[in-house]
Design an enzyme around this catalytic site. Structure first.
Site, PDB file in Angstrom:
ATOM      1  N   GLY A 101      39.104 -35.025  10.179  1.00 17.40           N
ATOM      2  CA  GLY A 101      39.235 -35.660  12.045  1.00 17.40           C
ATOM      3  C   GLY A 101      39.163 -37.348  11.653  1.00 17.40           C
ATOM      4  O   GLY A 101      39.561 -38.203  12.007  1.00 17.40           O
ATOM      5  N   GLU A 104      42.117 -38.639  10.391  1.00 16.84           N
ATOM      6  CA  GLU A 104      42.984 -38.297  11.677  1.00 16.84           C
ATOM      7  C   GLU A 104      43.292 -39.931  12.330  1.00 16.84           C
ATOM      8  O   GLU A 104      44.196 -39.777  13.084  1.00 16.84           O
ATOM      9  CB  GLU A 104      42.691 -36.756  11.742  1.00 16.84           C
ATOM     10  N   GLU A 124      40.592 -29.611   5.361  1.00 19.52           N
ATOM     11  CA  GLU A 124      40.515 -28.172   6.203  1.00 19.52           C
ATOM     12  C   GLU A 124      40.795 -26.773   6.045  1.00 19.52           C
ATOM     13  O   GLU A 124      39.768 -26.172   6.275  1.00 19.52           O
ATOM     14  CB  GLU A 124      40.958 -28.947   7.812  1.00 19.52           C
TER      15      GLU A 124
HETATM   16  N1  T1G Z   1      29.985 -31.351  10.840  1.00 18.91           N
HETATM   17  C1  T1G Z   1      28.239 -31.460  10.756  1.00 18.91           C
HETATM   18  N2  T1G Z   1      27.556 -32.015   9.389  1.00 18.91           N
HETATM   19  C2  T1G Z   1      27.819 -31.951   8.447  1.00 18.91           C
HETATM   20  C3  T1G Z   1      29.291 -32.676   8.132  1.00 18.91           C
HETATM   21  C4  T1G Z   1      30.550 -32.137   9.703  1.00 18.91           C
HETATM   22  N3  T1G Z   1      31.319 -32.853   9.391  1.00 18.91           N
HETATM   23  N4  T1G Z   1      29.425 -33.112   7.394  1.00 18.91           N
HETATM   24  C5  T1G Z   1      28.750 -33.019   6.499  1.00 18.91           C
HETATM   25  N5  T1G Z   1      27.253 -32.901   7.264  1.00 18.91           N
HETATM   26  C6  T1G Z   1      25.480 -33.218   7.264  1.00 18.91           C
HETATM   27  C7  T1G Z   1      25.436 -31.854   6.410  1.00 18.91           C
HETATM   28  O1  T1G Z   1      25.540 -29.937   6.716  1.00 18.91           O
HETATM   29  C8  T1G Z   1      24.358 -31.832   5.510  1.00 18.91           C
HETATM   30  O2  T1G Z   1      23.035 -31.904   6.801  1.00 18.91           O
HETATM   31  C9  T1G Z   1      24.408 -33.799   5.888  1.00 18.91           C
HETATM   32  O3  T1G Z   1      25.654 -34.236   6.611  1.00 18.91           O
HETATM   33  C10 T1G Z   1      24.846 -34.501   4.654  1.00 18.91           C
HETATM   34  O4  T1G Z   1      25.809 -33.494   4.162  1.00 18.91           O
HETATM   35  C11 T1G Z   1      40.571 -31.823  13.531  1.00 18.91           C
HETATM   36  C12 T1G Z   1      39.165 -29.920  12.021  1.00 18.91           C
HETATM   37  C13 T1G Z   1      31.079 -36.242   4.280  1.00 18.91           C
HETATM   38  C14 T1G Z   1      31.404 -36.159   1.864  1.00 18.91           C
HETATM   39  O5  T1G Z   1      35.213 -31.031   5.718  1.00 18.91           O
HETATM   40  O6  T1G Z   1      32.483 -32.768   2.553  1.00 18.91           O
HETATM   41  O7  T1G Z   1      38.011 -32.971  10.449  1.00 18.91           O
HETATM   42  O8  T1G Z   1      21.827 -30.462   4.904  1.00 18.91           O
HETATM   43  O9  T1G Z   1      24.818 -33.295   2.126  1.00 18.91           O
HETATM   44  O10 T1G Z   1      27.158 -34.987  -0.383  1.00 18.91           O
HETATM   45  O11 T1G Z   1      40.968 -31.656  11.835  1.00 18.91           O
HETATM   46  O12 T1G Z   1      28.860 -34.186   3.865  1.00 18.91           O
HETATM   47  O13 T1G Z   1      21.339 -33.496   5.919  1.00 18.91           O
HETATM   48  O14 T1G Z   1      21.141 -30.802   7.497  1.00 18.91           O
HETATM   49  O15 T1G Z   1      26.988 -32.785   2.334  1.00 18.91           O
HETATM   50  O16 T1G Z   1      26.562 -37.450   1.193  1.00 18.91           O
HETATM   51  C15 T1G Z   1      36.985 -31.849   8.028  1.00 18.91           C
HETATM   52  C16 T1G Z   1      32.397 -32.503   4.905  1.00 18.91           C
HETATM   53  C17 T1G Z   1      35.863 -30.632   9.239  1.00 18.91           C
HETATM   54  C18 T1G Z   1      33.532 -32.674   5.333  1.00 18.91           C
HETATM   55  C19 T1G Z   1      29.325 -36.367   2.406  1.00 18.91           C
HETATM   56  N6  T1G Z   1      35.507 -32.607   6.864  1.00 18.91           N
HETATM   57  N7  T1G Z   1      31.172 -32.915   4.726  1.00 18.91           N
HETATM   58  O17 T1G Z   1      28.082 -35.538   1.459  1.00 18.91           O
HETATM   59  O18 T1G Z   1      26.323 -35.165   2.421  1.00 18.91           O
HETATM   60  S1  T1G Z   1      37.407 -30.086  10.138  1.00 18.91           S
HETATM   61  C20 T1G Z   1      34.511 -32.363   6.365  1.00 18.91           C
HETATM   62  C21 T1G Z   1      31.133 -33.380   3.299  1.00 18.91           C
HETATM   63  C22 T1G Z   1      37.624 -31.351  10.772  1.00 18.91           C
HETATM   64  C23 T1G Z   1      39.372 -32.123  12.188  1.00 18.91           C
HETATM   65  C24 T1G Z   1      39.090 -30.754  12.183  1.00 18.91           C
HETATM   66  C25 T1G Z   1      30.567 -33.863   2.939  1.00 18.91           C
HETATM   67  C26 T1G Z   1      30.492 -35.230   2.923  1.00 18.91           C
HETATM   68  P1  T1G Z   1      22.350 -31.588   6.068  1.00 18.91           P
HETATM   69  P2  T1G Z   1      26.230 -33.805   2.547  1.00 18.91           P
HETATM   70  P3  T1G Z   1      26.736 -35.673   1.312  1.00 18.91           P
END
Ligand code: T1G
Ligand code: NAD
Length: 693
Positions: A101, A104, A124
């Site tokens: 997102g 996006e 995603e």
């Molecule tokens: N939502 C909620 N919590 C998240 C999060 C997210 N998207 N991303 C990370 N966290 C939390 C994670 O659980 C951890 O929490 C803390 O943040 C630090 O993360 C409409 C449907 C951005 C590259 O797939 O790939 O958008 O353990 O240890 O190594 O189409 O986090 O500390 O309690 O991973 O520095 C798409 C997922 C969503 C990205 C950073 N986005 N995140 O890495 O830190 S779907 C993703 C990552 C979407 C739209 C849709 C990585 C990071 P805690 P971390 P990091």
């Protein structure tokens, strides 16, 4: 305070998304962003707006913790539509990461700039869904159909430089002051007199994705998100933008409701939860500046490579000059491969080999090491002798680790004068590639030694999982058990090839007999010899595996094992194997359907896993899941064996075990924890929740 700040100066409005740790687009952020965009639209003093992320990245995407809950207004597609429809230009200035997102939002902006080092992606599908806020419709309009399809179905991010080449961004920023770069670029754009430029109004891309679809479908092994995401991208060629958006939403909802989505999200949070352990919370790790590695074979060389790549100097000790030379050659080859993959530059490789790596044959060379990892032969006698020598040379306070696959770490620690400093660090092969690290906490291991092991794992980029001492720890102990269930089926009449096929169809990368061929049948034979003395009279020995071993069929390394590799690197089914197997089994009258093969295999896996959790060898069910996802090729979209078991039903697994026990009540004994949870109607997940969100 609002999670989106609004600041105006010199006709430039700066909208800063500030929602630590990753600026996820929670409901509060979506609402605040929509408000900020309306404010900009109405602000007569503002002519251009910049959207930025506070902290180390732009926007990490939707808030994954909201998935599975009822959707709350405003929806992200509506917020992005408001950005795109704004009559005044809005630009995205991206640094760090823009994912899902987050990207996006940038696609909905009229112009895009990224700072060097930024990663931009739509991951995603790795969460079992597809870009649900216009990504599948806007990206192909900007970068073309093929490039968009590849980015969306792989989930792999692009660098800022590649994004510029692809037309995903318009400008590459400079320096590391994001705000200054943003303001300067916005001022330039104002001078050029740019106007709002909605991506959604760019002409639809043309092209055909049916070949790509057929190829993906053939390789998917049951995973649905990538192919569905491709369908959404394909819709951009035949539908209007508005209808394409509706189709994207329909497919997005479909995926949101699948168990695969739940499995992949479980995997995402489980991987981040394994390092969260009350026993090390707040405990300072010991300082590690130099590693010692003892034994430079397959594992020792891989571990040394992993450390060097992470910037840790290594002293590696082998038995003699020739072996030390071979270890150095293996490490050099590993680093050369890293150079080839673009992970390392050639100068740095030379420094690592010439300066950071010391190979030696004298244990005294290990004296300066802060953490020593033993990776010699898998023999208690050899390991105890090595540990006695380490005890004599290591500095006080150094951590002494063993990479044993099965052996008793307490017994290894017992030969030293400092069992509190001893721990197991079970790497997986190849150690510089595989991310899993089982951290085996022994009886006397000091908490700060455990904390040091977790800190080392983080530094090496590994996923650490705590395990207790037992034969095989978490992974190999469970593996031995379900492997035995597979062997029983072969003894009773199943073909090893039928088992491998059924297990691959379930989603595993390889079946158990392909794994045997890879590891070498001599390894299994040696393990059986080692354990022969403890065998129970009702244990059933895999006589066919011994027969193959005695026939010199040791697997890939001899070109023949269960499969024949002599003219096919993937291995061919071999009638000779089936003949040897047939001769070696006494009663082979049973037939097994694929469904029964999977039921038996999985029941054995989950049952032993329940014992591993019940015995405290694994801290929580999620720790078992992470071990299997990262060490044993378990299909990620099924979430891991424990998550899968919850989905299948613990009562059904218990019923399966009781059914199988009618023929063999020695092997099929329900784990107490499984019985307890099934009787209560509870899930493994209920045991995870204590410590994690
Ligand atoms: N939502 C909620 N919590 C998240 C999060 C997210 N998207 N991303 C990370 N966290 C939390 C994670 O659980 C951890 O929490 C803390 O943040 C630090 O993360 C409409 C449907 C951005 C590259 O797939 O790939 O958008 O353990 O240890 O190594 O189409 O986090 O500390 O309690 O991973 O520095 C798409 C997922 C969503 C990205 C950073 N986005 N995140 O890495 O830190 S779907 C993703 C990552 C979407 C739209 C849709 C990585 C990071 P805690 P971390 P990091
Ligand atoms: P290997 O045979 O490839 O290497 C062992 C190395 O140790 C040899 O190079 C040998 O010369 C050296 N060595 C033996 N005694 C020594 C001593 N006293 N001092 C210094 N060096 C000595 O074995 P491997 O596959 O690398 O396995 C090593 C350990 O790692 C074993 O305990 C094994 O169970 C474990 N392990 C292996 C794997 C795997 O997939 N191969 C995975 C995880 C753990």
């Amino acid at each position: 305070m609002s999670p989106v700040r609004y600041a105006l100066s010199d006709r430039i409005a700066v909208l800063t998304v500030d929602n630590p740790p990753v600026n996820a687009l929670s409901q509060a952020v979506r609402a605040a962003l929509a408000d900020a965009v309306s404010r900009f639209a109405a602000d007569e003093d503002a002519e251009i707006a910049v959207i930025l992320g506070a902290g180390r990245l732009f926007i990490g995407g939707a808030d994954i913790s909201e998935f599975g809950k009822p959707p709350a207004d405003p929806w992200l597609p509506e917020v992005i539509a408001a950005i795109e429809d704004c009559p005044k230009p809005i630009v995205a200035v991206i640094h760090g990461t823009a994912l899902g997102g987050g990207l996006e939002v940038a696609l909905g902006c009229h112009w895009r700039m990224a700072m060097p080092g930024t990663k931009l992606g739509l991951p995603e599908v790795t969460l079992g869904i597809l870009p649900g806020a216009g990504g599948t419709q806007r990206l192909p309009r900007l970068v073309g159909l093929q490039a968009a399809a590849e980015m969306i179905t792989s989930g792999r991010p692009m660098t800022a430089e590649a994004a510029l080449d692809a037309g995903l961004i318009d400008h590459l920023g400079q320096g590391d002051d994001v705000l200054a770069a943003a303001r300067s670029w916005a001022a330039d754009l104002l001078t050029q007199g740019v106007v709002a430029r909605p991506t959604g109004r760019i002409a639809a891309p043309s092209g055909d994705l049916s070949d790509m679809r057929a190829e993906m479908q053939a390789k998917s092994r049951g995973e649905v998100a990538p192919v569905t995401a491709l369908d959404a991208v394909a819709a951009s060629t035949s539908l209007s933008f508005a209808d394409g958006m509706a189709e994207e939403r329909r497919l997005f909802r479909e995926l949101m409701d699948t168990p695969q989505r739940a499995g992949l999200i479980h995997a995402f949070f489980a991987e981040r939860a394994t390092a969260k352990l009350p026993e090390i919370a707040g405990i300072a790790p010991r300082e590690i500046d130099r590693l010692g590695v003892i034994g430079g074979g397959t594992m020792g060389a891989g571990i040394a490579t992993s450390a060097l790549l992470a910037g840790l100097p290594v002293v590696l000790v082998e038995r003699d000059e020739a072996a030390a030379g071979r270890a150095r050659d293996t490490i050099a080859a590993n680093l050369a491969a890293a150079v080839k993959r673009g992970k390392l530059d050639a100068d740095r490789r030379d420094t690592l080999l010439d300066v950071s790596l010391v190979t030696a044959t004298d244990y005294d060379a290990l004296a300066p090491a802060d953490l020593l990892i033993e990776a010699v032969f898998e023999s208690m006698e050899v390991k105890q002798e090595v540990f006695a020598r380490l005890d004599a040379v290591a500095r006080p306070g150094a951590v002494l680790a063993t990479n044993t696959s099965y052996l008793d770490v307490d017994a290894i620690a017992a030969v030293t004068s400092r069992p509190q400093d001893v721990i197991g660090l079970h790497f997986f092969s190849p150690a510089h590639i595989m991310k899993l690290l089982e951290i085996v906490v022994a009886r006397d291991t000091a908490p700060d030694v455990t904390a040091t092991a977790f800190a080392l794992a983080r530094r090496l980029g590994k996923i650490p999982v705590r395990a207790g001492v037992c034969d095989g720890f978490i992974g190999n102990r469970i593996l031995s058990h379900y492997r035995t269930a597979a062997d029983h089926m072969v003894l009773d009449g199943a073909s090893p090839y039928a088992i491998d096929r059924a297990i691959r169809d379930f989603g595993f990368a390889m079946g158990p007999y392909q794994v045997s061929d890879l590891a070498g049948l001599d390894i299994g034979f040696a393990t059986r010899q080692r354990k022969a003395a403890d065998a129970h009279p009702r244990d059933r020995a895999p006589t066919f595996a011994d027969a193959l071993y005695h026939a010199g069929r040791l697997g890939r390394k001899t070109k023949r094992g269960y499969y024949d590799y002599s003219d096919d690197p993937k291995g061919r089914e071999d009638p000779e194997t089936l003949r040897l197997v047939q001769e070696a089994r006494a009663d082979a009258s049973r037939e097994f359907t694929d469904e029964e093969i999977v039921r038996r295999y999985m029941a054995a896996m989950v049952n032993e896993a329940a014992r591993v959790v019940g015995d405290g060898i694994a801290s929580r069910p999620l720790d078992v899941d992470v071990v299997f996802l990262h060490g044993y090729g378990f299909p990620r979209w099924r979430g891991g064996p424990m998550h899968w078991a919850d989905t299948y039903g613990l009562d059904r697994i218990l019923a399966d075990i009781r059914e199988f026990a009618r023929d063999d009540d020695h092997f099929w004994q329900p784990a107490p924890l499984l019985t307890e949870l099934a009787d209560k109607g509870a899930t493994f997940e209920s045991l995870n929740r204590k410590d994690t969100k």
